[in-house]
Motif scaffolding. Structure first.
Motif, PDB file in Angstrom:
ATOM      1  N   GLU A  84       0.019   2.182  13.798  1.00 22.32           N
ATOM      2  CA  GLU A  84      -0.234   2.485  12.415  1.00 22.32           C
ATOM      3  C   GLU A  84       0.948   2.660  11.678  1.00 22.32           C
ATOM      4  OE1 GLU A  84      -2.028   3.970  14.608  1.00 22.32           O
ATOM      5  OE2 GLU A  84      -4.026   2.773  14.616  1.00 22.32           O
ATOM      6  N   GLY A 126      -8.585  -8.486  17.777  1.00 24.84           N
ATOM      7  CA  GLY A 126      -9.397  -8.742  16.673  1.00 24.84           C
ATOM      8  C   GLY A 126      -8.655  -9.446  15.522  1.00 24.84           C
ATOM      9  N   TYR A 127      -7.613  -9.191  15.157  1.00 18.99           N
ATOM     10  CA  TYR A 127      -7.086  -9.873  14.281  1.00 18.99           C
ATOM     11  C   TYR A 127      -6.978 -11.421  14.546  1.00 18.99           C
ATOM     12  CZ  TYR A 127      -5.861  -5.942  11.281  1.00 18.99           C
ATOM     13  OH  TYR A 127      -5.829  -4.590  10.490  1.00 18.99           O
ATOM     14  N   VAL A 163      -6.489  -4.218  18.929  1.00 15.12           N
ATOM     15  CA  VAL A 163      -6.682  -4.547  17.533  1.00 15.12           C
ATOM     16  C   VAL A 163      -6.043  -5.866  17.211  1.00 15.12           C
ATOM     17  CG1 VAL A 163      -5.783  -3.712  15.180  1.00 15.12           C
ATOM     18  CG2 VAL A 163      -6.428  -2.102  16.878  1.00 15.12           C
ATOM     19  N   ILE A 217     -13.884  -4.886  12.857  1.00 12.68           N
ATOM     20  CA  ILE A 217     -12.836  -4.847  14.252  1.00 12.68           C
ATOM     21  C   ILE A 217     -13.076  -3.649  14.711  1.00 12.68           C
ATOM     22  CG2 ILE A 217     -10.723  -5.212  15.499  1.00 12.68           C
ATOM     23  CD1 ILE A 217      -9.676  -7.033  13.193  1.00 12.68           C
ATOM     24  N   GLN A 261     -10.115  -2.340  10.277  1.00  8.70           N
ATOM     25  CA  GLN A 261     -10.498  -1.615  11.572  1.00  8.70           C
ATOM     26  C   GLN A 261     -11.136  -0.320  11.473  1.00  8.70           C
ATOM     27  OE1 GLN A 261      -6.415  -0.637  13.200  1.00  8.70           O
ATOM     28  NE2 GLN A 261      -7.368   1.040  14.357  1.00  8.70           N
ATOM     29  N   PRO A 283     -12.003  -1.546  18.010  1.00 14.18           N
ATOM     30  CA  PRO A 283     -11.317  -1.336  19.277  1.00 14.18           C
ATOM     31  C   PRO A 283     -11.978  -0.234  20.208  1.00 14.18           C
ATOM     32  CG  PRO A 283      -9.920  -0.346  17.615  1.00 14.18           C
ATOM     33  CD  PRO A 283     -11.184  -0.958  16.955  1.00 14.18           C
ATOM     34  N   ASP A 302     -12.511   2.831  13.810  1.00 12.92           N
ATOM     35  CA  ASP A 302     -12.266   3.282  15.262  1.00 12.92           C
ATOM     36  C   ASP A 302     -13.884   3.675  16.005  1.00 12.92           C
ATOM     37  OD1 ASP A 302      -9.750   3.387  15.062  1.00 12.92           O
ATOM     38  OD2 ASP A 302      -9.583   5.684  15.056  1.00 12.92           O
TER      39      ASP A 302
END
Length: 236
Positions: free
Chosen positions: A175, A70-71, A67, A6, A84, A8, A86
């Protein structure tokens, strides 16, 4: 296993093509999905021109919303692992195989790539390290587990964590809060050493002006998350 990267992305025009290319080259058994968080530059056009799989958000949701998108994509499409990475080039995809190995061998729910277990590579700025140490200490006090790099965005989730994150994920600066979210619910979180790079282009979403807000907001959110987690029975 079905595995997903993923990425973002908000205004990552200078970096997105190279980031995806490195991910595809170094982790060819992973699918890639870019979550374009309503970028105002040519991030979307770069994805379209280079046939990069991507989802375009109609409004800017921030890092947490991107994010989580994406999940949700991972959960709905039956992925066993989601990681994840970046878009700015800071994360090295060559560590994904080791993260996956530890995820399986340790029967963990999330693996965090930590800059500070071996202190190699880019170590972040001095001011950010102060914040990182603060959150590391706070998480230790509240959960009993030391997370050396609680703000690391390089993190790999197994199927149970994917399901939780698809349903419940912090809206911004997620996070440290997600570290607590998992630990306080009895999920297993493990760190491994990684090497990170300096941002390859563009600007960070956390400006000096936002840093104070970040510290206060995340601290309060962590306390709320601990109280939620202790009274929360997660049906895995």
């Amino acid at each position: 296993m079905k595995k997903l990267i993923i990425i973002p992305a908000y205004n990552e025009e200078p970096n997105i093509v190279e980031t995806v290319a490195r991910a595809n080259k170094l982790s060819p058994d992973y699918d890639v999905i870019v979550i374009n968080d309503a970028s105002t530059d040519r991030t979307r056009e770069k994805c379209e021109q280079n046939n990069i799989p991507h989802l375009n958000l109609p409004i800017n949701l921030g890092i947490g919303g991107a994010v989580q998108t994406g999940y949700r994509y991972a959960s709905r499409n039956g992925y066993d692992v989601a990681v994840q990475v970046d878009a700015d080039g800071q994360h090295n995809p060559e560590f994904l195989n080791e993260m996956e190995k530890v995820l399986i061998e340790e029967d963990a729910d999330m693996i965090i790539g930590s800059r500070f277990l071996e202190n190699e590579g880019f170590q972040s700025s001095f001011m950010r390290r102060i914040g990182i140490n603060f959150f590391s200490g706070l998480i230790k006090i509240l959960t009993g587990q030391r997370i050396t790099d609680p703000t690391s965005g390089l993190r790999m989730a197994g199927k149970k964590a994917i399901k939780l994150f698809s349903q419940d994920y912090p809206s911004d600066y997620p996070e440290p809060e997600t570290d607590v979210q998992l630990i306080s619910r009895g999920f297993k979180v493990v760190e491994i050493p990684v090497i990170m790079n300096e941002r390859q282009g563009g600007e960070s979403s956390i400006s000096p002006r936002k840093s104070i807000y970040y510290m206060i907001k995340v601290t309060l959110a962590i306390f709320v998350e601990v109280s939620r987690g202790k009274g929360f029975i997660w049906k895995r």
